[in-house]
Design a protein around this motif. Structure first.
Motif, PDB file in Angstrom:
ATOM      1  N   VAL A 113       0.830  -1.205   0.000  1.00  0.00           N
ATOM      2  CA  VAL A 113       0.000   0.000   0.000  1.00  0.00           C
ATOM      3  C   VAL A 113       0.863   1.254   0.000  1.00  0.00           C
ATOM      4  N   TYR A 114       2.012   1.191   0.673  1.00  0.00           N
ATOM      5  CA  TYR A 114       2.930   2.330   0.742  1.00  0.00           C
ATOM      6  C   TYR A 114       4.338   1.806   0.938  1.00  0.00           C
ATOM      7  N   GLU A 115       5.316   2.493   0.352  1.00  0.00           N
ATOM      8  CA  GLU A 115       6.709   2.110   0.559  1.00  0.00           C
ATOM      9  C   GLU A 115       7.625   3.295   0.303  1.00  0.00           C
ATOM     10  N   ASP A 116       8.630   3.442   1.164  1.00  0.00           N
ATOM     11  CA  ASP A 116       9.724   4.382   0.915  1.00  0.00           C
ATOM     12  C   ASP A 116      11.010   3.717   1.383  1.00  0.00           C
ATOM     13  N   ASP A 117      12.054   4.487   1.616  1.00  0.00           N
ATOM     14  CA  ASP A 117      13.345   3.899   1.966  1.00  0.00           C
ATOM     15  C   ASP A 117      13.378   3.295   3.363  1.00  0.00           C
ATOM     16  N   ASP A 118      12.428   3.686   4.230  1.00  0.00           N
ATOM     17  CA  ASP A 118      12.449   3.246   5.625  1.00  0.00           C
ATOM     18  C   ASP A 118      11.346   2.282   6.019  1.00  0.00           C
ATOM     19  N   VAL A 119      10.164   2.502   5.462  1.00  0.00           N
ATOM     20  CA  VAL A 119       9.011   1.719   5.909  1.00  0.00           C
ATOM     21  C   VAL A 119       8.166   1.257   4.727  1.00  0.00           C
ATOM     22  N   PRO A 125      12.392 -10.882   9.543  1.00  0.00           N
ATOM     23  CA  PRO A 125      12.969  -9.636   9.021  1.00  0.00           C
ATOM     24  C   PRO A 125      11.881  -8.611   8.697  1.00  0.00           C
ATOM     25  N   GLY A 126      12.057  -7.406   9.218  1.00  0.00           N
ATOM     26  CA  GLY A 126      11.128  -6.327   8.930  1.00  0.00           C
ATOM     27  C   GLY A 126       9.853  -6.318   9.736  1.00  0.00           C
ATOM     28  N   ILE A 127       9.597  -7.388  10.482  1.00  0.00           N
ATOM     29  CA  ILE A 127       8.309  -7.503  11.181  1.00  0.00           C
ATOM     30  C   ILE A 127       8.333  -6.718  12.484  1.00  0.00           C
ATOM     31  N   LEU A 134      15.297  -5.298   4.501  1.00  0.00           N
ATOM     32  CA  LEU A 134      14.392  -5.389   5.638  1.00  0.00           C
ATOM     33  C   LEU A 134      15.214  -5.316   6.914  1.00  0.00           C
ATOM     34  N   SER A 135      14.666  -4.726   7.953  1.00  0.00           N
ATOM     35  CA  SER A 135      15.391  -4.637   9.220  1.00  0.00           C
ATOM     36  C   SER A 135      15.702  -6.033   9.738  1.00  0.00           C
ATOM     37  N   THR A 150      14.543  -0.539   7.612  1.00  0.00           N
ATOM     38  CA  THR A 150      15.824  -0.229   8.249  1.00  0.00           C
ATOM     39  C   THR A 150      15.708  -0.414   9.749  1.00  0.00           C
ATOM     40  N   ASN A 151      16.818  -0.646  10.404  1.00  0.00           N
ATOM     41  CA  ASN A 151      16.807  -0.779  11.861  1.00  0.00           C
ATOM     42  C   ASN A 151      16.424   0.534  12.529  1.00  0.00           C
TER      43      ASN A 151
END
Length: 303
Positions: free
Chosen positions: A82-88, A130-132, A121-122, A149-150
């Motif tokens: 639905v949405y994405e950028d460099d962090d989330v 990862p990423g969750i 993914l973090s 990202t972490n």
């Protein structure tokens, strides 16, 4: 010998370490779990811990075992991002899909799809998650926050702890509700008899759910729930507790269970402060077709 690293999330805080590990190594027997602790094969920060240790938020448990390793290969699940950028990223999880693999769960999960569609993914929550940042139940549909990202992961976890993440669900529940709205505030913990279930217990963690009736039917209600806390099965437990279990819920609902797709519960809206920009973002997603079809049946007095 394999090494597994598990991070304690919000919904697990306060569990005994052996209970926490048992939830992750689900095909491992109680006696095998006991042997892991007796053999000092469960560590925090390099030191062995006792089975009775109460896990704390963001504890990192390292478990050494001989269980077969889970390899997570990317799988094209054509997930709706639905949405994405460099962090989330904000991702829609379909009903029937497990969020992440476990040692004993080797089927395809949301994480397999994330690894295919999102390059980074973090890794704060280890290789299995990862990423969750948070989860929703297998048979609950809706929106999930994913940290790329972490830096973002730590910010989002803090927001969840501070109760500033807006999480709005819609549900169909049973039995007429008299009140137009209300708040359920009770402790929720592991059911002492059935360890697969949660329950309102004196020694549980405080859980707060705000609900509002959107529409009443003869024997059902269409409701909105806003989570103030994020305990495991929180809405399902709370609605059962006040006598209005979620329709189709195999654990907490009426028997026989209605339908075959699980509880009619949908994580509709997700709002949070962007970790890098500080801007508030909010996203919504319509419920799955089976949910909408059931509402139509209620409108037509067919249910």
């Amino acid at each position: 010998m394999n090494k597994w690293v598990f991070n304690v999330e919000e919904s697990h805080v306060g569990l005994r370490a052996d209970v926490f590990v048992a939830q992750l190594l689900t095909e491992t027997t109680r006696s095998q779990i006991k042997k892991l602790f007796d053999a000092k094969q469960v560590h925090i920060e390099g030191e062995p811990i006792k089975a009775s240790y109460a896990v704390r938020f963001d504890d990192e448990l390292t478990v050494y075992s001989n269980d077969e390793a889970v390899k997570i290969d990317p799988v094209n699940l054509n997930l709706e991002i639905v949405y994405e950028d460099d962090d989330v990223a904000v991702v829609y999880k379909p009903q029937g899909m497990v969020v992440h693999p476990a040692v004993s769960y080797k089927e395809v999960t949301l994480v397999h799809g994330l690894k295919y569609q999102i390059q980074t993914l973090s890794d704060i929550n280890g290789t299995l998650r990862p990423g969750i940042v948070h989860r929703i139940d297998k048979d609950t549909s809706g929106l999930l926050l994913v940290a790329k990202t972490n830096f973002a992961h730590e910010s989002l976890v803090t927001q969840l702890q501070d109760k500033t993440v807006r999480r709005v669900y819609e549900a169909i529940c049973l039995n007429p509700i008299v009140e137009d709205s209300g708040t359920i505030s009770t402790p929720v913990g592991r059911d002492e008899i059935n360890r697969l279930k949660m329950a309102v217990t004196n020694d549980g963690k405080l859980a707060v759910t705000h609900f509002k009736v959107l529409k009443r039917y003869k024997k059902h209600n269409y409701i909105e729930c806003v989570l103030e806390t994020g305990r495991t099965h929180q809405i399902r437990v709370h609605m059962q507790y006040i006598g209005h279990p979620v329709l189709g819920d195999p654990l907490y609902g009426n028997k026989p269970v209605y339908g075959t797709t699980g509880q009619f519960l949908h994580a509709k809206t997700l709002g949070f402060i962007h970790p890098r920009t500080g801007k508030y973002l909010e996203f919504s997603h319509e419920s799955p077709e089976i949910f909408r079809q059931t509402l139509e049946k209620l409108e037509n007095n067919e249910l």
